[in-house]
Each structure stands twice: as structure tokens, then as C-alpha cells.
Design a protein around this motif. Structure first.
Motif, PDB file in Angstrom:
ATOM      1  N   SER A 184      25.463  73.239  10.685  1.00  9.17           N
ATOM      2  CA  SER A 184      26.152  73.486   9.414  1.00  9.17           C
ATOM      3  C   SER A 184      25.365  74.452   8.546  1.00  9.17           C
ATOM      4  O   SER A 184      25.940  75.353   7.916  1.00  9.17           O
ATOM      5  N   THR A 197      32.347  75.159  11.643  1.00  8.10           N
ATOM      6  CA  THR A 197      31.605  74.607  10.507  1.00  8.10           C
ATOM      7  C   THR A 197      32.217  73.281  10.064  1.00  8.10           C
ATOM      8  O   THR A 197      31.502  72.297   9.836  1.00  8.10           O
ATOM      9  N   ILE A 199      30.485  69.424  10.205  1.00  9.89           N
ATOM     10  CA  ILE A 199      30.354  68.552   9.039  1.00  9.89           C
ATOM     11  C   ILE A 199      31.017  67.197   9.286  1.00  9.89           C
ATOM     12  O   ILE A 199      30.426  66.142   9.031  1.00  9.89           O
TER      13      ILE A 199
END
Length: 321
Positions: free
Chosen positions: A31, A50, A54
Motif C-alpha cells: 500500500s 491498492t 488495503i
């Protein structure tokens, strides 16, 4: 404690904890890399990855950590708190579905990237990626309301204690087949494999026609990262889905010993299943030399060395009259 239960407890502790630690570290680092570099922030595929990194952190905390505490140490907070009983399954299904949606969208994105048709390449758009993730975030959050409603604390006569589960037979059927086997199982596996094969076909086709399909090094890097991730996803998700499907029809298994073995194998396959949410960062490091350089640059060049730079203190001397 039966031999199967003892073995499962030990495997959960000595396998689950390292996998959890590796996943939390890897998800955090990937991340940071994706969010720190402008080249990734401007890519629709990198945006999907991304988001996946997360929500994988949330999935590991709500899923694997809870499983370690329950199966490894016998500590189940869902049996003492109705709120946590509902919240855990809400977050677990939300993070799982959004993670699998993100890798599915990333695979579709790379299929369009490798296409020779300019019409399909137009779909590689960061604004479209933002809207799709927002849409699916809302959809899976609304889907999770079912889990807030139907998961309750119930007394299990077989176990002789309170458990967190479902009493509604219709929703239990949906959770077993609709959610676990389809939405978080065979559907994302099928989508990612299909579009990965199409992307591979596009690449082979461009080679035979001597067409420069990749205009940027970033496209080549992300395509390799996504395609390898698809293979790992299939290898980690399929065993648990197949064994769960078998276990749902365990009435056909007349031998109790065989049924116990299938149950044990299914529990192990779920632990194996969590590798899907732990592996992305380490896949990127292995398959992409460029990502390794970017990782070193971000961690040491942008963040670590910045803290080591000496601060220049300007002394202001007040002149005397």
C-alpha cells in the motif's frame, strides 16, 4: 480433545501466526509503495491493486486473526458480544468481496490494456476505476446488512455452549452456496481466469503480428503482476471451495470417520485460503524487478532517508546597538 482437533489447533497457531504477520507486513508495504509513487497513482490497474492491498489487511484481521484466537487458543469474542458477532461477519464478507472484486477488475483492466483495439483501451481510465470501486463498495456494504441482521448468538446443544451463527434456514443456504461458493469462490476465480487467458491471447497475438502492444514499462509490469496473482488466487481459493461443496453434501457420506476427515481437510483448506490475501506483495517482489527497485526507492529513498536527514537550524542573532 480428538487428534484432529489437536493437530488443527497446532497448525492454526504455528502456521496461522506467521501467515498473518507476513500478510499484515506485506499489505502495508505494498500500500505504501502504490500510494507513494505517482506512476502507480495515475494507473487504473494500480488503483485496483491498492484497494485490494488495503482491504486485505481488514480481511486478515477479521478473518485469520479471529480464526487463530478461536481454533488456536479457544478464545471466541463472538460468543460474548452480540455486536462483535454481527460486526465480524459484516467486515469479513465486505473485505473478502471487495478484495476479490478488485483483483477481478484489475485482470479485466489488463485484458483491455493488452487489446489491439483502441475501443477497449479507452476503458483503462482512472475515473472509471474510481467509480467502479465506489459502486462495489456501496453494493457490498449493503450486502453486509444481511449479516448484521441474520447472524446472532445461539446455543449449540452439540457443543454445549453459545456460538455465533445463523438460525434462518434460507439465509444459511444463501451464505453456504450464494456467498461462499459463488460470490467469494467460483465466480471471481472464473472471471479472473477468463480475462487472464484473454490477456495472454492478446499478448501472443501481438507478438505474431509484430505489434508493440506495451507502450509503457508500467503496463508490462502490472500485467505480469496481475497474471501471476490470478494463478495464485486459483490455487488458494479452489481447494476450500471444492471441500466446502463436498461438506455441504456430507449427508451422502455415511462413514463418520470419512466425514471427520473431510471436515478436517476443509478446516486446513481455509487456512490455506488466507494465503490469497497474504501473497500479493511477495508475488510482486518475485515477478517484477522494477517493483523491487521501486520498493527499495520508496522505503529507503523516500521515507527512511528523509528521517535521517539532519535538520538545519537557523540561528537568528539579534544585533546589538
Amino acid at each position: 480433545m480428538s487428534s484432529f482437533s489437536y493437530i488443527l489447533q497446532q497448525i492454526t497457531i504455528y502456521y496461522g501466526i506467521p501467515v498473518l504477520a507476513a500478510g499484515l507486513v506485506g499489505g502495508t508495504l505494498s500500500s505504501i509503495v502504490f500510494l507513494s509513487l505517482k506512476t502507480f497513482r495515475q494507473s487504473s490497474c494500480a488503483f485496483y491493486l491498492t484497494v485490494m492491498s488495503i482491504v486485505n489487511l481488514g480481511q486478515l484481521i477479521t478473518g485469520l486473526l479471529s480464526r487463530i484466537m478461536i481454533n488456536g487458543y479457544g478464545s471466541d469474542s463472538t460468543t460474548t458480544s452480540v455486536f462483535y458477532c454481527k460486526l465480524r461477519y459484516f467486515l469479513l464478507q465486505f473485505c473478502t468481496l471487495l478484495s476479490l472484486t478488485s483483483i477481478s477488475l484489475a485482470t479485466i483492466d489488463q485484458c483491455f490494456t493488452t487489446s489491439l483495439s483502441p475501443r477497449w483501451k479507452r476503458w483503462n481510465n482512472l475515473k472509471i476505476a474510481h467509480r467502479l470501486i465506489l459502486l462495489f463498495t456501496i453494493v457490498w456494504a449493503l450486502h453486509g446488512i444481511l449479516y448484521l441482521v441474520f447472524f446472532v448468538q445461539i446455543y449449540s446443544p452439540d457443543l454445549g455452549k453459545i456460538t455465533c451463527g445463523v438460525t434462518d434456514a434460507t439465509f444459511l443456504l444463501y451464505h453456504s452456496y450464494g456467498y461462499f461458493l459463488i460470490l467469494s469462490g467460483f465466480l471471481p476465480i472464473g472471471i479472473t481466469i477468463l480475462f487472464a487467458l484473454l490477456a495472454f491471447y492478446n499478448i501472443r497475438r501481438s507478438i505474431h503480428q509484430n505489434v508493440p502492444i506495451f507502450h509503457r514499462e508500467l503496463d508490462r509490469q502490472l500485467t505480469m503482476m496481475v497474471l501471476v496473482q490470478v494463478v495464485v488466487n486459483a490455487l488458494t481459493l479452489l481447494p476450500s471451495n471444492v471441500l466446502t461443496a463436498v461438506l455441504r453434501n456430507s449427508s451422502a457420506i455415511s462413514n463418520p470417520v470419512v466425514a471427520a476427515r473431510v471436515q478436517f481437510a476443509q478446516s486446513l483448506s481455509i487456512l490455506w485460503y488466507y494465503l490469497n490475501f497474504t501473497s500479493p506483495f511477495y508475488i510482486y517482489l518475485c515477478v517484477s524487478e522494477r517493483f523491487r527497485r521501486q520498493f527499495i526507492y520508496v522505503i529507503y529513498g523516500m521515507h527512511f532517508n528523509r528521517r535521517k536527514r539532519p535538520q538545519i537550524v537557523i540561528n537568528q542573532i539579534v544585533p546589538t546597538n
